[in-house]
Design an enzyme around this catalytic site. Sequence first.
Site, PDB file in Angstrom:
ATOM      1  N   SER A 139      14.131 -37.378   1.245  1.00  0.00           N
ATOM      2  CA  SER A 139      15.406 -36.782   1.587  1.00  0.00           C
ATOM      3  C   SER A 139      15.368 -35.916   2.838  1.00  0.00           C
ATOM      4  O   SER A 139      16.410 -35.566   3.391  1.00  0.00           O
ATOM      5  CB  SER A 139      15.880 -35.931   0.405  1.00  0.00           C
ATOM      6  OG  SER A 139      15.010 -34.830   0.195  1.00  0.00           O
ATOM      7  N   SER A 160       9.645 -36.630  -0.670  1.00  0.00           N
ATOM      8  CA  SER A 160      10.670 -36.374   0.353  1.00  0.00           C
ATOM      9  C   SER A 160      10.179 -35.643   1.595  1.00  0.00           C
ATOM     10  O   SER A 160      10.946 -35.463   2.535  1.00  0.00           O
ATOM     11  CB  SER A 160      11.840 -35.592  -0.256  1.00  0.00           C
ATOM     12  OG  SER A 160      12.586 -36.423  -1.114  1.00  0.00           O
ATOM     13  N   LYS A 185      15.724 -27.313   6.773  1.00  0.00           N
ATOM     14  CA  LYS A 185      16.427 -28.283   5.931  1.00  0.00           C
ATOM     15  C   LYS A 185      17.614 -27.619   5.235  1.00  0.00           C
ATOM     16  O   LYS A 185      17.530 -26.468   4.787  1.00  0.00           O
ATOM     17  CB  LYS A 185      15.455 -28.857   4.888  1.00  0.00           C
ATOM     18  CG  LYS A 185      16.029 -29.991   4.046  1.00  0.00           C
ATOM     19  CD  LYS A 185      14.969 -30.578   3.112  1.00  0.00           C
ATOM     20  CE  LYS A 185      15.533 -31.689   2.238  1.00  0.00           C
ATOM     21  NZ  LYS A 185      14.522 -32.313   1.371  1.00  0.00           N
TER      22      LYS A 185
END
Length: 495
Positions: A159, A183, A79
């Site tokens: 997210s 998330s 990420k």
Amino acid sequence: MTDLNTLTIAEARDLLRAGKVTSVELTQTCLKQATAAQALGAFVHDSSDLAIEQAKAADARLQGGEETPAMCGVPLGIKDLFCTRGVPGQAGSRILEGFRPEYESTVTRNLFDDGAVMLGKLNMDEFAMGSSNETSVYGNAVNPWRRSGDDTPLTPGGSSGGSASAVAADLCLAATGTDTGGSIRQPAAFTGITGLKPTYGRCSRWGIVAFASSLDQAGPMTKSVRDAAIMLGAMCGHDPKDSTSADLPVPDFEALLTGDIRGKVIGIPREYRMEGMPAEIETLWADGTAMLRDAGAEIRDISLPHTRYALPAYYVIAPAEASSNLARYDGVRYGHRAHLEQGDGITEMYEKTRAEGFGDEVKRRVMVGTYVLSAGFYDAYYNRARKVRTLIKRDFEQVFADGVDAILTPATPSAAFPLGMHTDDPVQMYLNDVFTVTVNLAGLPGISVPAGLDAQGLPLGLQLIGRPWEEGDLLNTAHALERAAGFVAKPDKWW
């Protein structure tokens, strides 16, 4: 072997150790898939040269004859929130354009020390603020799943939307995510994968761009519960560089996956039965409850009375901490700086830089956070939210003290929704976190397991919440649920 990218971590580990496949072959296959999947918007920074270098090093370790860590040679997506030395990292924001960290986050360092391979950086909502991966400077990440007979692009959740999309589409074997209010778990549920948010303090936050420091926690996003157990073992551990990192031994999480949950007590919280919840979510929850009962667990109705205040408390605390953390992005220290006109001073430079560098959602949360921390409102909002947080934590402590081993809830209030559906209504977007934020407020471990499909063929997930520091027990319960659910569906390839 052509479908190497579809392997799980456990399968890849066994093939790598047996010498039936090399890390370079695995890595090249995944890189080819990632390059061909531009339509998903999952990968945003390429690190293919580094990946091949890491894969060759992993192969040398594997051929050295010694026992290698389980993650050795496994290709991952990282990420964009994790700082990785020499590789661009923007946290999905324009304000960090051009930033190349000169240091490595502890989580990625732990993974690389075990021989894991980084394919590239993955898309995400800007500064991890979002539930649909639509606030990213890179553009939307797209869910590889589609509704039956409908080509409408769907959100992969947020997210960690890029991570979820990449794992679900088999672009990588697994990915790192972060979870501040759901998330990891919400995108995992939307894409039919497993997402684990560990106990706060289990994984170091050092080198992960901060959103809300008392809530953020890194975790694995994988194709199975076994993979989550393997990857968590590599990611976590005590880190003196993070003052909130727990100095606790790391168990062999995979060894704890017996699948035997006879005698375990599973709590079903009545407050999670939300008004207007789709019938399919209700049915899935009831089916999951029956699966755990059939596996030998005792089902008990429980009450978490302060649940109704969790979402408002979260959306006071998280923006307040974001306002404080994002103050450092000022056009001086790193990243984007606005072009200044003659006569502009330092105040204008700050204002223009932040106005240009931050997206609308980040600006919204910074303004809310600054407001609730301001003189005259601090006690009315922020301090009150902190007191509510304490009550929410106490609810869980009471339930666990009464003998409950894990709590079963839905992971999300719906299946994945179309991109653009909630962009004009922040409150509707925030409601996606209704089942997940309590776990962050209380600092508990939580996992989303894919458990079925809705009428339109989209995956739905169930959430299990565990006792603090007992991820092994939580993973074992999730393993039993996963086995009973038998979820093997994959999205049809359209990208």
